[in-house]
Design a protein around this motif. Structure first.
Motif, PDB file in Angstrom:
ATOM      1  N   TRP A  64      86.585  29.016  31.618  1.00 48.05           N
ATOM      2  CA  TRP A  64      85.320  29.498  31.056  1.00 48.05           C
ATOM      3  C   TRP A  64      85.478  30.898  30.470  1.00 48.05           C
ATOM      4  O   TRP A  64      86.408  31.635  30.806  1.00 48.05           O
ATOM      5  N   LEU A  65      84.510  31.262  29.597  1.00 46.04           N
ATOM      6  CA  LEU A  65      84.407  32.639  29.123  1.00 46.04           C
ATOM      7  C   LEU A  65      84.352  33.603  30.305  1.00 46.04           C
ATOM      8  O   LEU A  65      83.732  33.309  31.327  1.00 46.04           O
ATOM      9  N   ALA A  66      84.978  34.748  30.164  1.00 47.16           N
ATOM     10  CA  ALA A  66      84.998  35.731  31.251  1.00 47.16           C
ATOM     11  C   ALA A  66      83.609  36.325  31.482  1.00 47.16           C
ATOM     12  O   ALA A  66      82.856  36.585  30.540  1.00 47.16           O
ATOM     13  N   ASP A  67      83.271  36.525  32.758  1.00 50.63           N
ATOM     14  CA  ASP A  67      82.053  37.254  33.101  1.00 50.63           C
ATOM     15  C   ASP A  67      82.135  38.689  32.594  1.00 50.63           C
ATOM     16  O   ASP A  67      83.226  39.267  32.502  1.00 50.63           O
ATOM     17  N   THR A  68      80.975  39.277  32.299  1.00 51.31           N
ATOM     18  CA  THR A  68      80.914  40.674  31.875  1.00 51.31           C
ATOM     19  C   THR A  68      79.767  41.356  32.604  1.00 51.31           C
ATOM     20  O   THR A  68      79.014  40.723  33.350  1.00 51.31           O
ATOM     21  N   ALA A  69      79.614  42.647  32.357  1.00 52.40           N
ATOM     22  CA  ALA A  69      78.490  43.376  32.948  1.00 52.40           C
ATOM     23  C   ALA A  69      77.160  42.964  32.319  1.00 52.40           C
ATOM     24  O   ALA A  69      76.093  43.243  32.875  1.00 52.40           O
ATOM     25  N   THR A  70      77.207  42.292  31.179  1.00 58.40           N
ATOM     26  CA  THR A  70      75.985  41.865  30.490  1.00 58.40           C
ATOM     27  C   THR A  70      75.429  40.569  31.060  1.00 58.40           C
ATOM     28  O   THR A  70      74.214  40.412  31.207  1.00 58.40           O
ATOM     29  N   SER A  71      76.293  39.621  31.385  1.00 54.55           N
ATOM     30  CA  SER A  71      75.853  38.341  31.942  1.00 54.55           C
ATOM     31  C   SER A  71      76.991  37.716  32.728  1.00 54.55           C
ATOM     32  O   SER A  71      78.157  38.064  32.532  1.00 54.55           O
TER      33      SER A  71
END
Length: 214
Positions: A64-71
């Motif tokens: 999956w797409l990497a988690d970020t501080a935004t979501s």
């Protein structure tokens, strides 16, 4: 009197101020990277949706797409890597409730993007179907709405399908809101001035009709 009439007409002509819709919360918002828990804004089938992944640990940032501080990704179970849907496709309904109290529903709009494992089959705003669907877990898909809003509480629903397979079969949803706005309901004083001004305009018009002509 002329001042009241002019002020009322100015209040009528001036657009209401626009603000951001604060209730549109990204999935996993407020969770630091590497921390897990229950998302307090999003629900799954009316129950908990979990923020339960860590970058570099299957499937987050490996598939999956990497988690970020935004979501961050939200998932059906407390372990993002759980293998689900071993025999047949499963469907998951993630919901976000947000309020437009004090705002004008007809002026509301938002844009955003989503990713899902395996795919989003439909997005509903208060039961109304939005145009976007599909997508996957390695890239973003755009979505948005500019109609279908209601005064008070609104419900946004993402229906996600996880394709059945025996093992290595997690499921999740990621949503980020990019823009949003809605106009504020005018203050009572503005409405009162507008009504008073129109009343004076009507009274002046009636007096002109009553003045005898030479």
């Amino acid at each position: 009197m002329r001042f009241l009439i002019a002020a009322a007409l100015l209040a009528f002509a001036a657009p209401a101020s626009a603000v951001t819709i604060t209730g549109l919360v990204n999935t996993g918002a407020g969770f630091a990277l590497g921390t897990n828990g229950v998302d307090s804004s999003w629900q799954l089938f009316g129950g908990p949706a979990f923020v339960s992944g860590t970058n570099g640990v299957f499937p987050v940032a490996t598939n999956w797409l990497a988690d970020t501080a935004t979501s961050r990704w939200i998932t059906p179970t407390s372990n993002a890597g759980d293998s689900l849907s071993p025999v047949a496709d499963d469907n998951y309904a993630y919901t976000l409730n947000f309020s437009l109290a004090g705002l004008i529903p007809g002026t509301a709009s938002f844009t955003g993007r989503f990713a899902a494992d395996n795919r989003v089959t439909s997005i509903l705003l208060n039961g109304n179907l939005l145009a976007a669907s599909g997508g996957g877990f390695t890239s973003w898909t755009a979505f948005g709405a500019s109609s279908g809003f209601a005064s008070g509480t609104n419900t946004l629903t993402f229906n996600v399908t996880n394709v059945g397979q025996v093992s290595g079969n997690p499921s999740g949803l990621r949503v980020e809101f990019l823009t949003s706005d809605a106009s504020v309901v005018p203050e009572p004083a503005s409405w009162a001035m507008l009504i008073a001004g129109f009343g004076l305009v009507g009274a002046a018009a009636r007096r002109r009709r009553m003045v005898p002509t030479a």
